[in-house]
Design a protein around this motif. Structure first.
Motif, PDB file in Angstrom:
ATOM      1  N   ASP A   3      -1.347  -2.750  -8.469  1.00 54.83           N
ATOM      2  CA  ASP A   3      -2.147  -3.486  -7.311  1.00 54.83           C
ATOM      3  C   ASP A   3      -1.453  -2.837  -6.045  1.00 54.83           C
ATOM      4  O   ASP A   3      -1.118  -3.482  -4.984  1.00 54.83           O
ATOM      5  N   PHE A   4      -1.388  -1.518  -6.077  1.00 54.65           N
ATOM      6  CA  PHE A   4      -0.614  -0.864  -4.880  1.00 54.65           C
ATOM      7  C   PHE A   4      -1.430   0.410  -4.352  1.00 54.65           C
ATOM      8  O   PHE A   4      -1.323   1.365  -4.806  1.00 54.65           O
ATOM      9  N   PRO A   5      -2.539   0.377  -3.704  1.00 56.48           N
ATOM     10  CA  PRO A   5      -3.472   1.077  -3.362  1.00 56.48           C
ATOM     11  C   PRO A   5      -3.034   2.280  -2.516  1.00 56.48           C
ATOM     12  O   PRO A   5      -2.242   2.055  -1.504  1.00 56.48           O
ATOM     13  N   ILE A   6      -3.768   3.384  -2.580  1.00 51.82           N
ATOM     14  CA  ILE A   6      -3.349   4.552  -1.861  1.00 51.82           C
ATOM     15  C   ILE A   6      -4.462   4.439  -0.779  1.00 51.82           C
ATOM     16  O   ILE A   6      -5.475   4.499  -0.792  1.00 51.82           O
ATOM     17  N   VAL A   7      -3.738   4.341   0.664  1.00 49.50           N
ATOM     18  CA  VAL A   7      -4.954   4.291   1.635  1.00 49.50           C
ATOM     19  C   VAL A   7      -4.855   5.354   2.496  1.00 49.50           C
ATOM     20  O   VAL A   7      -5.734   5.480   3.405  1.00 49.50           O
TER      21      VAL A   7
ATOM     22  N   THR B  62       6.105  17.841  -6.313  1.00 43.95           N
ATOM     23  CA  THR B  62       6.683  16.775  -5.625  1.00 43.95           C
ATOM     24  C   THR B  62       5.550  16.055  -5.033  1.00 43.95           C
ATOM     25  O   THR B  62       5.333  16.099  -3.624  1.00 43.95           O
ATOM     26  N   PRO B  63       5.007  15.035  -5.637  1.00 39.39           N
ATOM     27  CA  PRO B  63       4.169  14.234  -5.016  1.00 39.39           C
ATOM     28  C   PRO B  63       4.682  12.963  -3.981  1.00 39.39           C
ATOM     29  O   PRO B  63       5.041  11.825  -4.786  1.00 39.39           O
ATOM     30  N   ALA B  64       5.419  13.180  -3.100  1.00 42.07           N
ATOM     31  CA  ALA B  64       6.141  12.201  -2.294  1.00 42.07           C
ATOM     32  C   ALA B  64       5.361  11.096  -1.915  1.00 42.07           C
ATOM     33  O   ALA B  64       4.246  11.338  -1.286  1.00 42.07           O
ATOM     34  N   ILE B  65       5.826   9.928  -2.019  1.00 36.66           N
ATOM     35  CA  ILE B  65       5.096   8.829  -1.988  1.00 36.66           C
ATOM     36  C   ILE B  65       5.969   7.988  -0.968  1.00 36.66           C
ATOM     37  O   ILE B  65       7.012   7.927  -0.798  1.00 36.66           O
ATOM     38  N   GLY B  66       5.132   7.363   0.127  1.00 39.89           N
ATOM     39  CA  GLY B  66       5.366   6.459   1.063  1.00 39.89           C
ATOM     40  C   GLY B  66       4.851   5.034   1.046  1.00 39.89           C
ATOM     41  O   GLY B  66       3.699   5.163   0.639  1.00 39.89           O
ATOM     42  N   ALA B  67       5.639   4.073   0.944  1.00 36.42           N
ATOM     43  CA  ALA B  67       5.019   2.855   0.849  1.00 36.42           C
ATOM     44  C   ALA B  67       5.650   1.791   1.449  1.00 36.42           C
ATOM     45  O   ALA B  67       6.368   1.847   2.502  1.00 36.42           O
ATOM     46  N   ILE B  68       4.798   0.775   1.801  1.00 36.43           N
ATOM     47  CA  ILE B  68       4.873  -0.253   2.831  1.00 36.43           C
ATOM     48  C   ILE B  68       4.768  -1.767   2.093  1.00 36.43           C
ATOM     49  O   ILE B  68       3.924  -1.748   1.187  1.00 36.43           O
ATOM     50  N   GLY B  69       5.452  -2.614   2.638  1.00 39.50           N
ATOM     51  CA  GLY B  69       5.465  -3.975   2.038  1.00 39.50           C
ATOM     52  C   GLY B  69       5.466  -5.229   3.050  1.00 39.50           C
ATOM     53  O   GLY B  69       6.163  -4.592   4.048  1.00 39.50           O
ATOM     54  N   LEU B  70       5.597  -6.278   2.603  1.00 39.16           N
ATOM     55  CA  LEU B  70       5.633  -7.352   3.782  1.00 39.16           C
ATOM     56  C   LEU B  70       6.309  -8.561   3.223  1.00 39.16           C
ATOM     57  O   LEU B  70       6.173  -8.938   2.127  1.00 39.16           O
ATOM     58  N   LEU B  71       7.374  -8.998   4.185  1.00 38.57           N
ATOM     59  CA  LEU B  71       8.314 -10.042   4.002  1.00 38.57           C
ATOM     60  C   LEU B  71       7.692 -11.067   5.030  1.00 38.57           C
ATOM     61  O   LEU B  71       7.953 -10.960   6.301  1.00 38.57           O
ATOM     62  N   LYS B  72       7.330 -12.415   4.486  1.00 37.09           N
ATOM     63  CA  LYS B  72       6.884 -13.145   5.411  1.00 37.09           C
ATOM     64  C   LYS B  72       7.869 -13.916   6.149  1.00 37.09           C
ATOM     65  O   LYS B  72       7.724 -14.392   7.462  1.00 37.09           O
TER      66      LYS B  72
ATOM     67  N   GLY C 234      -0.956   9.992 -13.274  1.00 42.86           N
ATOM     68  CA  GLY C 234      -0.046   9.138 -13.421  1.00 42.86           C
ATOM     69  C   GLY C 234       0.079   8.087 -12.170  1.00 42.86           C
ATOM     70  O   GLY C 234       0.342   6.984 -12.142  1.00 42.86           O
ATOM     71  N   MET C 235      -0.097   8.785 -10.937  1.00 40.80           N
ATOM     72  CA  MET C 235      -0.032   8.032  -9.576  1.00 40.80           C
ATOM     73  C   MET C 235      -1.127   7.060  -9.863  1.00 40.80           C
ATOM     74  O   MET C 235      -0.993   5.933  -9.435  1.00 40.80           O
ATOM     75  N   GLY C 236      -2.461   7.367 -10.042  1.00 40.35           N
ATOM     76  CA  GLY C 236      -3.458   6.543 -10.253  1.00 40.35           C
ATOM     77  C   GLY C 236      -3.215   5.125 -11.172  1.00 40.35           C
ATOM     78  O   GLY C 236      -3.683   4.184 -10.874  1.00 40.35           O
ATOM     79  N   GLU C 237      -2.598   5.755 -12.110  1.00 41.32           N
ATOM     80  CA  GLU C 237      -2.482   4.798 -13.584  1.00 41.32           C
ATOM     81  C   GLU C 237      -1.367   3.613 -12.908  1.00 41.32           C
ATOM     82  O   GLU C 237      -1.664   2.133 -13.044  1.00 41.32           O
ATOM     83  N   ALA C 238      -0.334   4.104 -12.057  1.00 44.72           N
ATOM     84  CA  ALA C 238       0.441   3.280 -11.519  1.00 44.72           C
ATOM     85  C   ALA C 238      -0.137   2.556 -10.610  1.00 44.72           C
ATOM     86  O   ALA C 238       0.317   1.249 -10.219  1.00 44.72           O
ATOM     87  N   CYS C 239      -0.858   2.730  -9.669  1.00 45.74           N
ATOM     88  CA  CYS C 239      -1.232   2.294  -8.305  1.00 45.74           C
ATOM     89  C   CYS C 239      -2.404   1.022  -8.795  1.00 45.74           C
ATOM     90  O   CYS C 239      -2.292  -0.135  -8.370  1.00 45.74           O
ATOM     91  N   ARG C 240      -3.186   1.427 -10.005  1.00 41.30           N
ATOM     92  CA  ARG C 240      -4.047   0.274 -10.238  1.00 41.30           C
ATOM     93  C   ARG C 240      -3.267  -0.926 -11.190  1.00 41.30           C
ATOM     94  O   ARG C 240      -3.501  -1.907 -10.872  1.00 41.30           O
ATOM     95  N   ALA C 241      -2.563  -0.558 -12.103  1.00 44.75           N
ATOM     96  CA  ALA C 241      -1.422  -1.434 -12.712  1.00 44.75           C
ATOM     97  C   ALA C 241      -0.482  -2.450 -11.736  1.00 44.75           C
ATOM     98  O   ALA C 241      -0.440  -3.451 -12.111  1.00 44.75           O
TER      99      ALA C 241
ATOM    100  N   ALA D  21       1.032  -1.341   0.024  1.00 46.20           N
ATOM    101  CA  ALA D  21      -0.026   0.020   0.021  1.00 46.20           C
ATOM    102  C   ALA D  21       0.816   1.273   0.086  1.00 46.20           C
ATOM    103  O   ALA D  21       2.136   1.096   0.239  1.00 46.20           O
ATOM    104  N   VAL D  22       0.158   2.425  -0.300  1.00 45.59           N
ATOM    105  CA  VAL D  22       0.825   3.742  -0.504  1.00 45.59           C
ATOM    106  C   VAL D  22       0.105   4.811   0.464  1.00 45.59           C
ATOM    107  O   VAL D  22      -1.216   4.520   0.507  1.00 45.59           O
ATOM    108  N   THR D  23       1.027   5.602   0.876  1.00 48.48           N
ATOM    109  CA  THR D  23       0.403   6.957   1.319  1.00 48.48           C
ATOM    110  C   THR D  23       1.174   8.126   0.558  1.00 48.48           C
ATOM    111  O   THR D  23       2.204   7.812  -0.115  1.00 48.48           O
ATOM    112  N   ASN D  24       0.709   9.441   0.828  1.00 52.54           N
ATOM    113  CA  ASN D  24       1.402  10.377  -0.286  1.00 52.54           C
ATOM    114  C   ASN D  24       1.285  11.648   0.645  1.00 52.54           C
ATOM    115  O   ASN D  24       0.426  11.873   1.546  1.00 52.54           O
TER     116      ASN D  24
END
Length: 397
Positions: free
Chosen positions: A178-182, A204-214, A169-176, A144-147
């Motif tokens: 599977d990285f939603p802005i929450v 400057t649309p600063a993006i913060g992102a999070i991911g999971l490593l099992k 551009g951000m919306g297109e990338a998030c959809r492609a 997921a993404v915050t901004n």
């Protein structure tokens, strides 16, 4: 759990403590449609300058504000609270273990304002894709993404055009991806009162992102692990120099369009990288961004204290000269693998439709570029001095 009820329900110890419809938050949210004009497209880059001394240019980039080490900043605070920090700052993404489990959270922030200024749509796509790539490069699955949307005065049509383009551009990338802005916020009117907004910040649309490593033990770092490993470029590489740091820092030019982002290719390449980090085939991984492959390899060498010999003739499509190593094509990673893993890795890349190009080996304590037109070398000591010297000098001055 994601449902199709159109409601958000929170249950605590078996008791429903919240049950609200989502439509008022989404469908009924206010829509701002201020007057705006699209940002004109940049003309293709022409008359690309020569690279007379690749080593000198690399040292210039490593000490530039965009690329210089942030160590002086992040070492000011304790980044190992609780003993759960798996990867400290300085790599593609921070990695923090979920205490008491095998899981880890990958965290990244990124944006390239010069891309957004030259082409807001491509810049918005790249900001999201770069964070997605950073999360991928440590082996985690992007979630997921915050901004924070930092722009100048949106009452000016050209600035509102930047905002609209970046969001597209951000919306297109998030959809492609599977990285939603929450979540997110804005910071607007960032300019002086000079006539015409002459000191407006870059979009400057600063993006913060999070991911999971099992399994946090199956992570990758940017550091070279040992001498003799094979270095490969993974992804579609075309030598795009428009809006590159090399063009700006070494030649004082900010010409051409930014590198395009092919989101389908981005996703395919990232999925390939994560799979081979999980399998243990990849011993080091770093995505290519500012400064191209030259800076990527330099950062990997500095992190591991091991140099590299890069040979352009090893690539499937030989780089024609040193300038190509400063190109900032998107969706590209530099990885290292062992000799024993090479045949299977190349076959897997072909099967997945992902270009894989051997470009050199890890060796000794300097970077050596053996190119078709010339040879260049620079020591790790010189690279480290340039890379880590900018912020201490700035703060002491």
């Amino acid at each position: 759990e994601v449902t199709h009820t159109g409601r958000m329900v929170l249950v605590h110890h078996g008791e429903t403590v919240c049950d609200i419809p989502l439509a008022p938050l989404a469908d009924d949210a206010p829509l701002y449609d201020r007057p705006h004009v699209p940002t004109p497209k940049r003309a293709p880059l022409s008359d690309v300058p020569e690279c007379a001394d690749m080593g000198a240019d690399l040292l210039t980039l490593m000490g530039s504000p965009d690329i210089a080490s942030r160590r002086w900043i992040w070492e000011q605070y304790d980044n190992k609270v609780g003993g759960d920090t798996v990867q400290a700052p300085g790599g593609d993404a921070a990695l923090v273990r979920v205490h008491g489990t095998d899981k880890a959270i990958a965290i990244s922030t990124d944006c390239t304002p010069r891309y957004c200024f030259a082409d807001p749509i491509e810049g918005g796509k790249q900001a999201v894709a770069e964070c997605w790539r950073n999360i991928t490069a440590v082996g985690a699955t992007p979630l997921a993404v915050t901004n924070c949307l930092n722009f100048a005065n949106p009452q000016r049509p050209e600035i509102m055009g930047q905002l609209v383009g970046c969001l597209e551009g951000m919306g297109e990338a998030c959809r492609a991806l599977d990285f939603p802005i929450v979540s997110g916020n804005v910071s607007l009117y960032n300019e002086s009162k000079a006539t015409g907004g002459g000191s407006a910040i870059l979009p400057t649309p600063a993006i913060g992102a999070i991911g999971l490593l099992k399994d946090w033990t199956k992570n990758a770092t940017i550091a070279f692990k040992g001498g003799g490993d094979i270095i490969l470029a993974v992804g579609h590489w075309q030598g795009h120099l428009g809006q590159s740091i090399w063009l700006r820092e070494c030649h004082g030019r900010e010409d051409g369009p930014p590198p395009p982002v092919d989101l389908a290719v981005e996703r395919r390449t990232g999925d390939f990288i994560r799979a081979h980090i999980a399998s243990g085939a990849i011993s080091a991984c770093h995505d290519v961004s500012d400064g191209g492959i030259a800076v990527t390899v330099a950062e990997m060498a500095l992190s591991g204290g091991i140099g590299a010999m890069i040979q352009s003739h090893e690539a499937d499509h030989a780089f024609d000269d040193s300038r190509a190593f400063f190109a900032e094509d998107q969706g590209v990673y530099v990885v290292t693998i062992s000799d024993a893993a090479l045949a299977d890795f190349l076959a897997a890349g072909e099967a997945a439709g992902v270009p894989v190009q051997p470009i050199g080996r890890t060796v000794a304590n300097r970077l050596i570029f053996e190119l078709a037109d010339s040879d260049h070398a620079v020591s790790l000591d010189a690279l480290r001095a340039a890379h880590e010297g900018f912020f201490p000098k700035l703060m002491d001055g």
